[in-house]
Design a protein around this motif. Structure first.
Motif, PDB file in Angstrom:
ATOM      1  N   ALA A 124      36.674  42.293  53.708  1.00 49.59           N
ATOM      2  CA  ALA A 124      35.169  41.669  52.711  1.00 49.59           C
ATOM      3  C   ALA A 124      35.807  42.794  51.535  1.00 49.59           C
ATOM      4  O   ALA A 124      36.852  43.372  51.439  1.00 49.59           O
ATOM      5  N   THR A 125      35.605  42.029  49.761  1.00 50.64           N
ATOM      6  CA  THR A 125      36.113  42.181  49.234  1.00 50.64           C
ATOM      7  C   THR A 125      34.881  43.433  48.163  1.00 50.64           C
ATOM      8  O   THR A 125      35.025  43.554  47.398  1.00 50.64           O
ATOM      9  N   THR A 126      33.966  43.386  49.439  1.00 50.43           N
ATOM     10  CA  THR A 126      32.440  44.237  48.939  1.00 50.43           C
ATOM     11  C   THR A 126      32.829  45.390  48.651  1.00 50.43           C
ATOM     12  O   THR A 126      34.422  45.904  49.146  1.00 50.43           O
ATOM     13  N   GLY A 127      32.081  46.574  47.896  1.00 46.38           N
ATOM     14  CA  GLY A 127      32.439  48.219  47.733  1.00 46.38           C
ATOM     15  C   GLY A 127      32.378  48.593  46.985  1.00 46.38           C
ATOM     16  O   GLY A 127      32.077  47.629  45.648  1.00 46.38           O
ATOM     17  N   SER A 128      33.000  49.517  46.645  1.00 49.12           N
ATOM     18  CA  SER A 128      32.867  50.338  45.430  1.00 49.12           C
ATOM     19  C   SER A 128      34.303  50.001  44.352  1.00 49.12           C
ATOM     20  O   SER A 128      34.175  50.680  43.580  1.00 49.12           O
ATOM     21  N   ALA A 129      35.238  49.562  44.718  1.00 52.19           N
ATOM     22  CA  ALA A 129      36.286  49.334  43.893  1.00 52.19           C
ATOM     23  C   ALA A 129      35.719  48.826  42.795  1.00 52.19           C
ATOM     24  O   ALA A 129      34.977  48.044  42.994  1.00 52.19           O
ATOM     25  N   PRO A 130      36.407  48.907  41.890  1.00 50.65           N
ATOM     26  CA  PRO A 130      36.204  48.095  40.229  1.00 50.65           C
ATOM     27  C   PRO A 130      36.755  46.628  40.628  1.00 50.65           C
ATOM     28  O   PRO A 130      37.107  46.457  41.137  1.00 50.65           O
ATOM     29  N   PRO A 131      36.130  45.873  40.535  1.00 50.25           N
ATOM     30  CA  PRO A 131      36.342  44.128  40.039  1.00 50.25           C
ATOM     31  C   PRO A 131      37.608  43.824  40.201  1.00 50.25           C
ATOM     32  O   PRO A 131      38.176  42.708  40.543  1.00 50.25           O
ATOM     33  N   ASN A 132      38.544  44.133  39.300  1.00 49.73           N
ATOM     34  CA  ASN A 132      39.565  44.287  38.797  1.00 49.73           C
ATOM     35  C   ASN A 132      40.565  44.301  40.313  1.00 49.73           C
ATOM     36  O   ASN A 132      41.100  43.543  40.529  1.00 49.73           O
ATOM     37  N   GLU A 133      40.027  45.371  40.904  1.00 47.45           N
ATOM     38  CA  GLU A 133      41.265  45.519  41.792  1.00 47.45           C
ATOM     39  C   GLU A 133      41.010  44.762  43.284  1.00 47.45           C
ATOM     40  O   GLU A 133      41.506  44.562  44.110  1.00 47.45           O
ATOM     41  N   LYS A 134      39.516  44.016  42.996  1.00 43.46           N
ATOM     42  CA  LYS A 134      38.903  43.321  44.070  1.00 43.46           C
ATOM     43  C   LYS A 134      39.794  42.327  43.379  1.00 43.46           C
ATOM     44  O   LYS A 134      40.215  41.640  44.814  1.00 43.46           O
ATOM     45  N   ARG A 135      39.830  41.480  42.558  1.00 42.18           N
ATOM     46  CA  ARG A 135      40.778  40.570  42.411  1.00 42.18           C
ATOM     47  C   ARG A 135      42.534  41.038  42.597  1.00 42.18           C
ATOM     48  O   ARG A 135      42.953  39.745  42.960  1.00 42.18           O
ATOM     49  N   ASN A 136      42.793  41.975  42.322  1.00 44.84           N
ATOM     50  CA  ASN A 136      43.642  41.780  42.839  1.00 44.84           C
ATOM     51  C   ASN A 136      44.247  41.708  44.222  1.00 44.84           C
ATOM     52  O   ASN A 136      45.236  41.247  44.331  1.00 44.84           O
ATOM     53  N   LEU A 137      43.377  42.189  45.239  1.00 42.35           N
ATOM     54  CA  LEU A 137      43.814  42.668  46.966  1.00 42.35           C
ATOM     55  C   LEU A 137      43.271  40.788  47.239  1.00 42.35           C
ATOM     56  O   LEU A 137      44.426  40.120  47.999  1.00 42.35           O
ATOM     57  N   VAL A 138      42.636  39.742  46.603  1.00 46.34           N
ATOM     58  CA  VAL A 138      42.563  38.494  46.482  1.00 46.34           C
ATOM     59  C   VAL A 138      43.530  37.761  45.894  1.00 46.34           C
ATOM     60  O   VAL A 138      44.477  37.680  46.739  1.00 46.34           O
ATOM     61  N   LYS A 139      44.440  38.222  44.722  1.00 45.57           N
ATOM     62  CA  LYS A 139      45.633  37.142  44.635  1.00 45.57           C
ATOM     63  C   LYS A 139      46.533  38.295  45.872  1.00 45.57           C
ATOM     64  O   LYS A 139      47.581  37.066  46.034  1.00 45.57           O
ATOM     65  N   SER A 140      46.715  38.948  45.587  1.00 48.27           N
ATOM     66  CA  SER A 140      47.362  39.285  46.717  1.00 48.27           C
ATOM     67  C   SER A 140      47.463  38.585  48.094  1.00 48.27           C
ATOM     68  O   SER A 140      48.646  38.458  49.093  1.00 48.27           O
ATOM     69  N   MET A 141      46.080  38.908  48.082  1.00 42.47           N
ATOM     70  CA  MET A 141      46.296  38.146  49.878  1.00 42.47           C
ATOM     71  C   MET A 141      46.571  36.792  49.577  1.00 42.47           C
ATOM     72  O   MET A 141      47.245  35.717  50.533  1.00 42.47           O
ATOM     73  N   ARG A 142      47.170  35.691  48.975  1.00 41.62           N
ATOM     74  CA  ARG A 142      46.704  34.641  48.500  1.00 41.62           C
ATOM     75  C   ARG A 142      48.224  34.376  48.843  1.00 41.62           C
ATOM     76  O   ARG A 142      48.988  33.513  48.876  1.00 41.62           O
ATOM     77  N   ALA A 143      49.419  35.376  48.053  1.00 39.13           N
ATOM     78  CA  ALA A 143      50.250  35.249  47.357  1.00 39.13           C
ATOM     79  C   ALA A 143      50.632  35.243  49.009  1.00 39.13           C
ATOM     80  O   ALA A 143      51.975  34.728  49.593  1.00 39.13           O
TER      81      ALA A 143
END
Length: 188
Positions: free
Chosen positions: A20-39
């Motif tokens: 999940a992308t929820t949690g205490s990480a800042p939104p920019n870090e979460k977006r980067n995780l999603v972009k990495s998963m996509r790639a």
């Protein structure tokens, strides 16, 4: 049986918390995780089905989601996150997903889904309404690079859907509904 249900729910919680992308990480870090998963997902799909790269390039847009699913005897539950890319505008829309269903099966699996939208109306309908309903039957036995699972492909309503199993052990036939919705935190 009761112990198995409890174990399955604990496993689902563990899987969903891991993807999940929820949690205490800042939104920019979460977006980067999603972009990495996509790639990573697109790289894996292109290795298995090279023709999809051109299909995505010439489409109105595409979506990539990471999903964890648990099926316990007659019930199926899952959830995940992803991003929709509009090829015409270049805009990315971050989304969440949840699913529930009924059917016969047993197992836990982590898989990624790539959706190719063949026209703008199909892409807009998905982002604005986000519902999907259908039947699913599959068998997967995979851990990291060991085991096997098919790259499933389905075409409906101007959308081609590819499913790639990451890890899991599942044998299921399920009728389920999936809800996709915009992640308000990541789209600010």
């Amino acid at each position: 049986m009761k112990k198995f249900l409890v174990l399955s729910l604990v496993t689902l919680t563990f899987i969903l918390s891991g993807c999940a992308t929820t949690g205490s990480a800042p939104p920019n870090e979460k977006r980067n995780l999603v972009k990495s998963m996509r790639a990573n997902t697109l790289t894996q799909l292109y290795q298995q089905k090279p023709d999809v790269k051109q299909q995505i390039a010439s489409s109105a847009g595409y979506a990539v989601f990471d999903n964890a699913n648990v099926n316990v005897v007659l019930a199926s539950f899952g959830g995940g996150y992803g991003v929709v890319k509009n090829n015409l505008t270049g805009k990315s829309t971050y989304m969440n997903m949840g699913e529930a269903g009924l059917g016969v099966g047993l197992g836990v699996k982590d898989f990624n889904v790539v959706m190719v939208f063949h026209n703008q109306a199909a892409l807009n309908r998905f982002v604005e309404h986000g519902w999907a309903f259908g039947a699913n039957a599959d068998a997967a036995a995979k851990y990291e690079d060991t085991g096997g699972a098919l790259v499933a492909e389905a075409i409906a309503d101007q959308v081609t859907v590819y499913s790639l199993t990451e890890n899991g052990l599942a044998l299921q036939a399920v009728l389920k509904g999936t809800k996709f919705w915009i992640d308000s935190e990541l789209n600010r």
